[in-house]
Design a protein around this motif. Structure first.
Motif, short mmCIF file in Angstrom:
data_model
loop_
_atom_site.label_atom_id
_atom_site.label_comp_id
_atom_site.label_asym_id
_atom_site.label_seq_id
_atom_site.Cartn_x
_atom_site.Cartn_y
_atom_site.Cartn_z
N ASP A 6 31.30 41.58 45.92
CA ASP A 6 32.73 41.00 46.29
C ASP A 6 32.95 39.56 46.13
O ASP A 6 32.54 38.64 46.86
N LEU A 7 33.54 39.32 44.95
CA LEU A 7 33.88 37.81 44.51
C LEU A 7 35.32 37.23 45.01
O LEU A 7 35.66 36.17 44.64
N GLU A 8 35.90 38.29 45.81
CA GLU A 8 37.40 37.76 46.28
C GLU A 8 37.58 36.49 47.00
O GLU A 8 38.52 35.81 46.85
N ARG A 9 36.31 35.87 47.75
CA ARG A 9 36.35 34.73 48.38
C ARG A 9 35.92 33.51 47.63
O ARG A 9 35.50 32.61 48.12
N VAL A 10 35.52 33.85 46.49
CA VAL A 10 34.98 32.89 45.58
C VAL A 10 35.94 31.95 44.92
O VAL A 10 37.19 32.57 44.45
N GLY A 43 28.30 46.51 40.56
CA GLY A 43 29.58 46.27 40.17
C GLY A 43 30.10 45.10 40.98
O GLY A 43 29.57 44.50 41.76
N LEU A 44 31.12 44.53 40.40
CA LEU A 44 31.76 43.37 40.97
C LEU A 44 33.38 43.69 41.35
O LEU A 44 33.88 44.36 40.63
N VAL A 45 33.80 43.11 42.46
CA VAL A 45 35.12 43.16 42.79
C VAL A 45 35.61 41.81 42.76
O VAL A 45 35.22 40.85 43.02
N CYS A 46 36.74 42.07 41.50
CA CYS A 46 37.32 40.40 41.39
C CYS A 46 38.70 40.78 40.86
O CYS A 46 38.86 41.51 40.06
N ALA A 47 39.80 40.12 41.32
CA ALA A 47 41.11 40.40 41.06
C ALA A 47 41.81 38.78 40.71
O ALA A 47 42.92 38.83 40.41
N LYS A 48 40.69 37.91 41.13
CA LYS A 48 41.54 36.46 40.73
C LYS A 48 41.58 36.25 39.37
O LYS A 48 40.41 36.32 38.56
N GLU A 49 42.51 35.76 38.79
CA GLU A 49 42.66 35.55 37.37
C GLU A 49 41.81 34.52 36.93
O GLU A 49 41.18 34.63 35.52
N PRO A 50 41.62 33.34 37.52
CA PRO A 50 40.77 32.43 37.13
C PRO A 50 39.26 32.84 36.68
O PRO A 50 38.60 32.61 35.74
N LEU A 51 38.74 33.65 37.99
CA LEU A 51 37.42 34.16 37.56
C LEU A 51 37.17 35.34 36.39
O LEU A 51 36.51 35.56 35.74
N LEU A 52 38.41 36.12 36.48
CA LEU A 52 38.64 37.19 35.49
C LEU A 52 38.73 36.53 34.01
O LEU A 52 37.85 37.02 33.01
N LYS A 53 39.15 35.28 34.00
CA LYS A 53 39.00 34.68 32.55
C LYS A 53 37.92 34.18 32.22
O LYS A 53 37.44 34.34 31.15
N ILE A 54 37.33 33.64 33.20
CA ILE A 54 35.50 33.42 32.74
C ILE A 54 34.82 34.57 32.29
O ILE A 54 34.16 34.55 31.12
N PHE A 55 35.05 35.82 33.03
CA PHE A 55 34.40 36.85 32.54
C PHE A 55 34.92 37.44 31.09
O PHE A 55 33.95 37.91 30.27
N ARG A 56 36.29 37.35 30.75
CA ARG A 56 36.59 37.65 29.69
C ARG A 56 36.09 36.73 28.51
O ARG A 56 35.68 37.06 27.19
#
Length: 118
Positions: A48-52, A78-91
């Motif tokens: 869970d990366l929600e607090r990263v 699996g990863l839990v991530c809804a933060k756009e800045p982190l999602l952008k890194i994954f994309r």
């Protein structure tokens, strides 16, 4: 910023809640904790990366290593991530094509087959 790591069980999944910054200085602690979990028998791991607040390439490498380790052990990751800045890194790194990424722990741990893939 300090790194916080908290583990809990949800359904048949081990959820590792990560908080703070995952960088070259803190990533070794994350790596060690993930290895400990797998060595202790965890086979369905959700991070869970929600607090990263920050994730660098070293942190991404740790996550890739954990995915490989769990695949070898016939587990799921699996990863839990809804933060756009982190999602952008994954994309940008195309790792969104490698990791199953979920918006919440609840979705990641569902037992109807929508949870983490191996």
């Amino acid at each position: 910023m300090e790194l916080s790591l908290t583990t809990r069980t949800v359904a048949e999944h081990t959820v590792l809640e990560v908080g703070g910054e995952v960088d070259v200085y803190t990533a070794p602690r994350l790596r060690e904790r993930l290895i400990e979990l797998v060595d202790a028998g965890a086979r369905n791991v959700v991070v869970d990366l929600e607090r990263v607040d920050f994730l660098d390439s070293t942190g991404l490498g740790v996550l890739v290593g954990a995915l490989k380790r769990l695949r070898t052990a016939h587990g799921t990751f699996g990863l839990v991530c809804a933060k756009e800045p982190l999602l952008k890194i994954f994309r940008i790194t195309a790792l969104d094509q490698v990791f199953p990424i979920f918006p919440t722990v609840e979705v990641a741990t569902e037992r109807d087959g929508s949870g983490p893939a191996s």
